[in-house]
Write an enzyme that holds these catalytic residues in place. Sequence first.
Site, PDB file in Angstrom:
ATOM      1  N   CYS A 135      48.246  47.351  27.366  1.00  0.00           N
ATOM      2  CA  CYS A 135      47.307  47.083  28.449  1.00  0.00           C
ATOM      3  C   CYS A 135      47.583  45.653  28.931  1.00  0.00           C
ATOM      4  O   CYS A 135      47.465  44.694  28.163  1.00  0.00           O
ATOM      5  CB  CYS A 135      45.884  47.227  27.935  1.00  0.00           C
ATOM      6  SG  CYS A 135      44.654  46.836  29.167  1.00  0.00           S
ATOM      7  N   CYS A 365      37.111  43.223  28.045  1.00  0.00           N
ATOM      8  CA  CYS A 365      38.019  42.582  28.982  1.00  0.00           C
ATOM      9  C   CYS A 365      37.580  41.149  29.284  1.00  0.00           C
ATOM     10  O   CYS A 365      36.464  40.907  29.719  1.00  0.00           O
ATOM     11  CB  CYS A 365      38.027  43.417  30.249  1.00  0.00           C
ATOM     12  SG  CYS A 365      39.210  42.877  31.433  1.00  0.00           S
TER      13      CYS A 365
HETATM   14  N1  SAH Z   1      40.766  45.572  38.424  1.00  0.00           N
HETATM   15  C1  SAH Z   1      41.257  46.814  37.940  1.00  0.00           C
HETATM   16  C2  SAH Z   1      41.889  46.765  36.550  1.00  0.00           C
HETATM   17  C3  SAH Z   1      41.279  45.887  35.485  1.00  0.00           C
HETATM   18  S1  SAH Z   1      39.792  46.390  34.721  1.00  0.00           S
HETATM   19  C4  SAH Z   1      40.151  47.869  37.982  1.00  0.00           C
HETATM   20  O1  SAH Z   1      39.023  47.523  38.297  1.00  0.00           O
HETATM   21  O2  SAH Z   1      40.443  49.034  37.749  1.00  0.00           O
HETATM   22  C5  SAH Z   1      40.193  47.840  33.803  1.00  0.00           C
HETATM   23  C6  SAH Z   1      39.006  48.733  33.562  1.00  0.00           C
HETATM   24  O3  SAH Z   1      38.095  48.161  32.618  1.00  0.00           O
HETATM   25  C7  SAH Z   1      38.204  48.993  34.829  1.00  0.00           C
HETATM   26  O4  SAH Z   1      37.880  50.346  34.951  1.00  0.00           O
HETATM   27  C8  SAH Z   1      36.966  48.157  34.578  1.00  0.00           C
HETATM   28  O5  SAH Z   1      35.899  48.597  35.341  1.00  0.00           O
HETATM   29  C9  SAH Z   1      36.772  48.313  33.086  1.00  0.00           C
HETATM   30  N2  SAH Z   1      35.854  47.336  32.482  1.00  0.00           N
HETATM   31  C10 SAH Z   1      35.652  46.043  32.831  1.00  0.00           C
HETATM   32  N3  SAH Z   1      34.695  45.484  32.056  1.00  0.00           N
HETATM   33  C11 SAH Z   1      34.282  46.427  31.191  1.00  0.00           C
HETATM   34  C12 SAH Z   1      33.314  46.467  30.141  1.00  0.00           C
HETATM   35  N4  SAH Z   1      32.596  45.396  29.817  1.00  0.00           N
HETATM   36  N5  SAH Z   1      33.155  47.637  29.472  1.00  0.00           N
HETATM   37  C13 SAH Z   1      33.895  48.714  29.780  1.00  0.00           C
HETATM   38  N6  SAH Z   1      34.836  48.740  30.738  1.00  0.00           N
HETATM   39  C14 SAH Z   1      35.021  47.611  31.450  1.00  0.00           C
END
Ligand code: SAH
Length: 386
Positions: A135, A365
């Site tokens: 990832c 993340c």
């Molecule tokens: N910007 C891109 C990729 C990065 S985030 C996107 O939004 O798809 C990757 C995934 O992790 C996204 O689906 C995002 O919504 C999710 N994500 C971010 N923070 C999170 C959290 N605290 N818990 C679960 N998933 C999360």
Amino acid sequence: MAHEAAATKKAVTMPTIELTDLTRAEIESALRDLGVEPYRAGQLFQWIYQRGVVDFASMTNLSQDVRRTLAEHFHISTLAIVRHDVSEDGTEKFLLSLRDGRHIESVFIPDLVRRAPDHCDRTSESGHSGSQTFCVSTQVGCAMGCTFCLTATMGLVRNLSPGEIVGQVRVLAAAVALGGKAFNIVLMGMGEPLHNYDQTMAALRILCDKKGCALPPRRITLSTVGLVPAIERLATEPLMPNLAISLHAASEDVRARLVPSARKYSITEILAACRRFPLKHRDRITFEYVLLAGINDSDAEARKLAKLLRGLRAKVNLIPLNPAAGIPFERPSDDRVNQFGRILAEHHVAVTVRKSRGRDIRAACGQLAIESGKKSPAQRLADAIE
Ligand code: SAH
């Protein structure tokens, strides 16, 4: 004056071009300008991406003259591992430092047997069941502002270069036990890949180059918040990764609250772009859906989602919120998550539930990069050598 001229000359001959930021075609053209045979670009790619050699002096199939010319003009950077945590479930999380001292996160998810509830199909997140995955981040921070995401609290610091995106794969592949087996890449780390379009696509070209990492494009999944013009541009690319859309809601008002950047592109527009997206035989678009207690996890929202996705070659990946301090939402109960999934399955939507991995190593993340950013340099150093 003489002194000044010498300084200028020196500046010109300093190796300023970062070789890992260039695709093979770009290296070929740079070599041509230097009077070096362009096919050497393939040899350079093999040294760097297949053998992990980053020192020109060790590239023994190049003449001494060519090696000297390369060293004069090019530089090869690598990312440094600042911190490496291994979770009880096998997930390995890396905090990496870039040339300018900024930090990004990358995660290795090993080949785990993923048990899905009975109503779910058994494909993994990346579309390849039972395979190991990296990832990877595409930006330092992120400008999208999703209200449940820690990375968003940093704002956008800067874009990653192609070499920094590919470099995460190079460093992680050397640090973990891949066992010679194939791996997948998901662009689901920090950042919005389609907000850093050109550098992300250059990185994918390097990763998929036969003389580079030789990764088949179907092993790469690009996850986006849904930037419609960029999705349409992606649809015209010769090199096409799998597409994942972070949808997170079936109602426009709920989505606007969770994904502020979505105010620009409605769910309707995003799904229209998805319907136009050229999918290969049997491929599907993944829709990620972070479940937040009491916000987007109702039966009605599940039914609405199923209706929206009707006729689309789609699968839904339900992600129960990975909670962390500073995120103003809660994770729903397992029962609620399963019920939401069951409704989708009853409406013939393919659905998987992402198992939360790496919770013991703060794999939410952005968690590691943000925490490390708050620490003093001494504390960071102590952490790194723990
Ligand atoms: N910007 C891109 C990729 C990065 S985030 C996107 O939004 O798809 C990757 C995934 O992790 C996204 O689906 C995002 O919504 C999710 N994500 C971010 N923070 C999170 C959290 N605290 N818990 C679960 N998933 C999360």
